[in-house]
Motif scaffolding. Structure first.
Motif, mmCIF file in Angstrom:
data_model
loop_
_atom_site.group_PDB
_atom_site.id
_atom_site.type_symbol
_atom_site.label_atom_id
_atom_site.label_comp_id
_atom_site.label_asym_id
_atom_site.label_seq_id
_atom_site.Cartn_x
_atom_site.Cartn_y
_atom_site.Cartn_z
ATOM 1 N N ASP A 95 0.894 -0.963 0.103
ATOM 2 C CA ASP A 95 -0.076 0.104 0.084
ATOM 3 C C ASP A 95 1.015 1.369 0.205
ATOM 4 N N GLU A 97 -0.094 4.356 0.731
ATOM 5 C CA GLU A 97 -0.176 4.927 1.944
ATOM 6 C C GLU A 97 0.462 4.284 3.354
ATOM 7 N N TYR A 101 3.664 6.216 5.509
ATOM 8 C CA TYR A 101 3.459 6.392 6.939
ATOM 9 C C TYR A 101 4.553 5.707 7.510
#
Length: 121
Positions: A95, A97, A101
């Motif tokens: 992912d 995202e 992070y």
């Protein structure tokens, strides 16, 4: 070789172990007198257990002394074999995202580990 076992801390432990070893036999004798006075099976079992506790403790202590003599004193110094921190891996395969992070967490971690100068405080 035996010099390490003659330090003040070890001498104190030697005295404590000898005192406790002797005390287990006094406690065993006390339980034996209670058992002979009609104390029952529990007192008879404790009369046997107290000396066994003494020998068991003495055996553990002798093993501890043997381990101390076999230990390398250089092991007390922090060295390269000790890993205090390992940089986290950033997962960029899944992912986007999650990858962003993780990159943010890695940046925060770098800031936390960077030594502060006096002007930063």
């Amino acid at each position: 070789m035996y010099r390490r076992l003659l330090s003040p801390g070890w001498l104190f432990m030697h005295l404590v172990v000898v005192a406790l070893f002797v005390m287990t036999f006094f406690l065993g004798y006390w339980q034996l007198t209670k058992a002979e006075a009609g104390g029952g099976a529990v007192n008879w079992s404790y009369a046997l257990q107290w000396p066994l506790y003494g020998f068991m403790g003495l055996g553990f202590y002798l093993k501890m002394c043997k381990d101390e003599l076999a230990r390398d004193p250089a092991d007390d110094e922090p060295g390269a074999s000790l890993v205090l921190y390992q940089r986290p891996r950033i997962d960029t395969t899944g992912d986007p995202e999650l990858a962003a992070y993780n990159a943010y967490l890695a940046e925060l971690n770098e800031k936390a580990l960077r030594p502060r100068s006096d002007s930063d405080r």
